[in-house]
Design a protein around this motif. Structure first.
Motif, PDB file in Angstrom:
ATOM      1  N   ARG A   1     -17.075 -34.194  36.690  1.00 27.99           N
ATOM      2  CA  ARG A   1     -17.851 -33.911  37.898  1.00 27.99           C
ATOM      3  C   ARG A   1     -17.544 -34.968  38.944  1.00 27.99           C
ATOM      4  O   ARG A   1     -17.346 -36.134  38.606  1.00 27.99           O
TER       5      ARG A   1
ATOM      6  N   ASP B   1     -19.633 -31.549  42.228  1.00 30.48           N
ATOM      7  CA  ASP B   1     -18.769 -30.414  41.887  1.00 30.48           C
ATOM      8  C   ASP B   1     -18.101 -30.660  40.549  1.00 30.48           C
ATOM      9  O   ASP B   1     -17.696 -31.778  40.241  1.00 30.48           O
ATOM     10  N   TYR B   2     -17.958 -29.582  39.792  1.00 29.61           N
ATOM     11  CA  TYR B   2     -17.081 -29.652  38.633  1.00 29.61           C
ATOM     12  C   TYR B   2     -15.655 -29.492  39.144  1.00 29.61           C
ATOM     13  O   TYR B   2     -15.372 -28.655  39.993  1.00 29.61           O
ATOM     14  N   ILE B   3     -14.780 -30.324  38.585  1.00 30.90           N
ATOM     15  CA  ILE B   3     -13.381 -30.339  39.025  1.00 30.90           C
ATOM     16  C   ILE B   3     -12.529 -29.910  37.851  1.00 30.90           C
ATOM     17  O   ILE B   3     -12.780 -30.346  36.712  1.00 30.90           O
TER      18      ILE B   3
ATOM     19  N   ARG C   1     -11.948 -26.931  42.677  1.00 30.70           N
ATOM     20  CA  ARG C   1     -13.384 -26.983  42.403  1.00 30.70           C
ATOM     21  C   ARG C   1     -13.820 -25.774  41.591  1.00 30.70           C
ATOM     22  O   ARG C   1     -13.192 -24.710  41.648  1.00 30.70           O
TER      23      ARG C   1
ATOM     24  N   GLU D   1     -17.184 -23.436  41.203  1.00 35.56           N
ATOM     25  CA  GLU D   1     -18.540 -23.110  41.684  1.00 35.56           C
ATOM     26  C   GLU D   1     -19.116 -22.051  40.771  1.00 35.56           C
ATOM     27  O   GLU D   1     -18.474 -21.030  40.512  1.00 35.56           O
TER      28      GLU D   1
ATOM     29  N   LEU E   1     -17.406 -21.792  48.628  1.00 37.88           N
ATOM     30  CA  LEU E   1     -16.181 -22.566  48.406  1.00 37.88           C
ATOM     31  C   LEU E   1     -15.533 -22.908  49.732  1.00 37.88           C
ATOM     32  O   LEU E   1     -14.904 -23.950  49.876  1.00 37.88           O
TER      33      LEU E   1
ATOM     34  N   LEU F   1     -15.921 -30.745  49.625  1.00 39.74           N
ATOM     35  CA  LEU F   1     -14.540 -31.033  49.259  1.00 39.74           C
ATOM     36  C   LEU F   1     -13.616 -29.966  49.829  1.00 39.74           C
ATOM     37  O   LEU F   1     -13.789 -28.791  49.565  1.00 39.74           O
TER      38      LEU F   1
ATOM     39  N   ARG G   1     -10.927 -28.472  49.117  1.00 43.17           N
ATOM     40  CA  ARG G   1      -9.935 -28.146  48.097  1.00 43.17           C
ATOM     41  C   ARG G   1     -10.128 -26.696  47.707  1.00 43.17           C
ATOM     42  O   ARG G   1     -11.233 -26.160  47.812  1.00 43.17           O
TER      43      ARG G   1
ATOM     44  N   GLY H   1     -10.753 -23.535  45.203  1.00 42.10           N
ATOM     45  CA  GLY H   1     -11.768 -23.466  44.166  1.00 42.10           C
ATOM     46  C   GLY H   1     -11.794 -22.116  43.488  1.00 42.10           C
ATOM     47  O   GLY H   1     -11.164 -21.152  43.940  1.00 42.10           O
TER      48      GLY H   1
ATOM     49  N   LEU I   1     -10.924 -38.478  45.969  1.00 49.28           N
ATOM     50  CA  LEU I   1     -12.039 -37.774  45.316  1.00 49.28           C
ATOM     51  C   LEU I   1     -12.975 -38.770  44.642  1.00 49.28           C
ATOM     52  O   LEU I   1     -14.198 -38.698  44.784  1.00 49.28           O
TER      53      LEU I   1
ATOM     54  N   SER J   1     -16.811 -39.918  45.391  1.00 50.00           N
ATOM     55  CA  SER J   1     -17.777 -39.822  44.301  1.00 50.00           C
ATOM     56  C   SER J   1     -18.502 -41.151  44.096  1.00 50.00           C
ATOM     57  O   SER J   1     -19.731 -41.184  43.935  1.00 50.00           O
TER      58      SER J   1
END
Lengths: 185, 375
Positions: A105, A113-115, A128, A130, A157, A162, A164, A166, B57, B61
């Motif tokens: 995360r 966000d979970y990556i 990402r 979602e 998204l 971020l 990026r 997703g 990133l 964070s």
């Protein structure tokens, strides 16, 4: 693309993921508590429908253990349990369907966000994840509602902190459906 | 080793998860401590990350974790160190600058002795005559006042207070809840506010929490977007409902000066949907706001809804027959007030909401009409 039966195993964390044990256990517990509200405890595993973008839907199975009394009490807030539990199922689904590896995360001002990274790919190409969860509902109206929620997540998204690409996932617990978007750039 | 596989990252994630749980259970001090521990580890990993996107990133964070720990000066130092680094990506810089802005606002609120449980809320205006970073004052002035008023109403509703007809909110006068406005972020136009409560009151379980106030406001916004009846269903109290219907009716875009209005809380402290109002939402809200007020039943009154089938008047008694759903026979309602009788004659076959006093044997064996509304 046709797929064989997809196995979503919530009984243990996949070695493909770099989530902390605590985060995974919390999500998996929440998923079990929410599944327990609507489905009989395996065996047999809970049959599930999974769909990725425009591909044909495919069959799947969710393997899970019954929640303990303490776990049910710990996840008594149904809204939070649905949200957390949906992450466990989504993480298992994206890994089983497309080989994504959850990297962890990443926090921002408005949340975390979970990556994840593609199978065999570099961490630098992370995207990402979602996720939205819907607990109750097993009829056609619930199916439409789940599709609508996936669309909303895809829109999110485009607006997230971020910048990026997703992937969005919508999980319907009573419905036992998992809808996965393609990579959104 | 990938930065993501670094054991310190896993530990940071564990600590952050525990911090979030502590936050949800109201243990703010423990939550902040855990976030700070997570931030320390995250920053160490970010500093050693070599590839630009991953480094950026993790930099964001780490800064965000310091921010969540309410250690605003440490968050800004972390952000500045990565902003000075050529390897930080453009998007990373945007996010770091955004976090620095938030830290500055919340640090100032903390300096004014408000608790770190403060919650930001944003009303973003787009399209029409709204440009990048500017908007006509005529477009923003009324909306600004409406939002502040509705935030205080949300607080009062959340606190279970009776509807306030006019004047300053007790919650504001007693400093239990305050709404602050902060400047819009560059490259957008948004009305930005913080809902905050004083630091010394932050530990009580019954204390009105800013997160609850904002959650309430956004839930009502979500209902308003679906229509005035949804607001009534959600809010319950008719007077509050009318205030929110009117407020969101004014907030919604007209399609000319403003094309869209989005309400959201860009914070990890609140889980609530982002609601976008379009011009089509404005009409039904404004029409409902201008409609005649719906009467609420007084204590002791019973409301009967049905079709007026007949009106009877003799020298000694006057009554109506009201055909209600799921009742085979019409309900007889006696009329004591001649004025009501005269207006009822014109409403035969209309659907009425009748406000009645229920039967009280032995003297009164039937409902007695107090007032009515035509639906």
């Amino acid at each position: 693309m046709r797929r064989n039966t997809i196995i979503l195993d919530l009984r243990e964390k996949s070695p493909a993921h770099q989530l902390s044990d605590g985060t995974w256990l919390n999500c998996a517990e929440a998923a079990r508590v929410t599944l327990h509200r609507f489905h009989a405890v395996p065996p047999p595993p809970t049959p599930t429908l999974l769909k990725v973008a425009q591909d044909e839907p495919c069959g799947g199975e969710i393997h899970w253990l019954p929640p303990t009394t303490a776990e049910r009490a710990s996840h008594a807030n149904e809204k939070d349990a649905t949200e957390q539990g949906a992450y466990a199922i989504a993480i298992a689904a994206v890994q089983a369907l497309e080989g994504w590896r959850i990297l962890g995360r990443a926090h921002q001002g408005s949340g975390a966000d979970y990556i994840m990274a593609p199978a065999g790919g570099s961490d630098e190409d992370f995207v990402r994840l979602e996720v939205t969860g819907m607990a109750k509902g097993a009829d056609e109206a619930a199916q439409s509602e789940l599709r609508r929620r996936l669309i909303i997540k895809i829109e999110q998204l485009g607006r997230g902190d971020l910048d990026r690409p997703g992937v969005a996932v919508a999980v319907g617990f009573e419905l036992a459906w998992v809808l996965v978007s393609g990579v959104q750039t | 080793m990938s930065a993501f596989a670094d054991p310190r990252r896993l530990e940071s994630d564990e600590l952050a998860a525990r911090a979030e749980t502590a936050w949800r259970t109201g243990d703010l001090r423990v939550s902040r401590e855990l976030f700070a521990q997570a931030a320390e580890l995250e920053e160490a990993v970010a500093t050693e990350a070599s590839t630009p996107r991953v480094r950026s990133l993790l930099a964001v964070s780490a800064t965000a974790l310091w921010y969540k720990a309410a250690d605003y000066s440490r968050a800004k130092r972390c952000a500045y160190s990565f902003l000075a680094d050529d390897r930080t990506t453009d998007q990373g810089r945007v996010e770091l600058e955004r976090l620095v802005d938030r830290c500055s606002r919340e640090a100032e609120l903390a300096r004014l002795d408000f608790d770190s449980s403060m919650v930001p809320i944003e009303i973003k205006l787009e399209g029409g005559r709204v440009g990048t970073g500017l908007a006509p004052a005529s477009v923003t002035r009324g909306r600004r006042e409406r939002v502040v008023a509705m935030l205080m109403r949300s607080a009062e509703l959340e606190a279970g207070q009776e509807y306030r007809e006019r004047g300053e909110s007790d919650l504001s006068a007693s400093n239990e809840v305050q709404v602050f406005e902060v400047p819009a972020v560059a490259a957008s136009y948004g009305l930005r506010f913080y809902v905050a409560s004083p630091a010394q009151q932050s530990l009580g379980a019954d204390q009105l929490k800013p997160a609850k106030v904002v959650q309430r406001f956004l839930a009502i916004a979500d209902a308003a977007q679906r229509g005035p009846d949804e607001v009534r269903r959600l809010v319950g109290d008719e007077l509050y409902a009318r205030a929110f219907i009117s407020g969101f009716g004014e907030l919604a875009p007209d399609g000319k000066d403003v094309a869209a209005v989005a309400c959201s809380a860009p914070t990890w402290k609140v889980s609530a949907p982002r609601t976008v109002f379009e011009p089509k939402h404005r009409g039904p809200l404004r029409t409902a706001a201008e409609a005649k007020p719906v009467r609420s039943p007084a204590p002791g009154e019973e409301v009967l809804v049905g079709t007026l089938e007949a009106v009877h008047a003799s020298s000694s008694e006057k009554w109506i027959e009201l055909k209600m759903e799921r009742r085979a026979e019409p309900v007889i309602v006696m009329i004591d007030k001649p004025l009501l009788l005269r207006t009822l004659f014109a409403e035969i076959e209309s659907t009425l909401r009748a406000f009645t006093l229920p039967p009280k044997p032995p003297k009164h064996r039937r409902h007695r009409l107090v007032d009515f509304e035509v639906l």
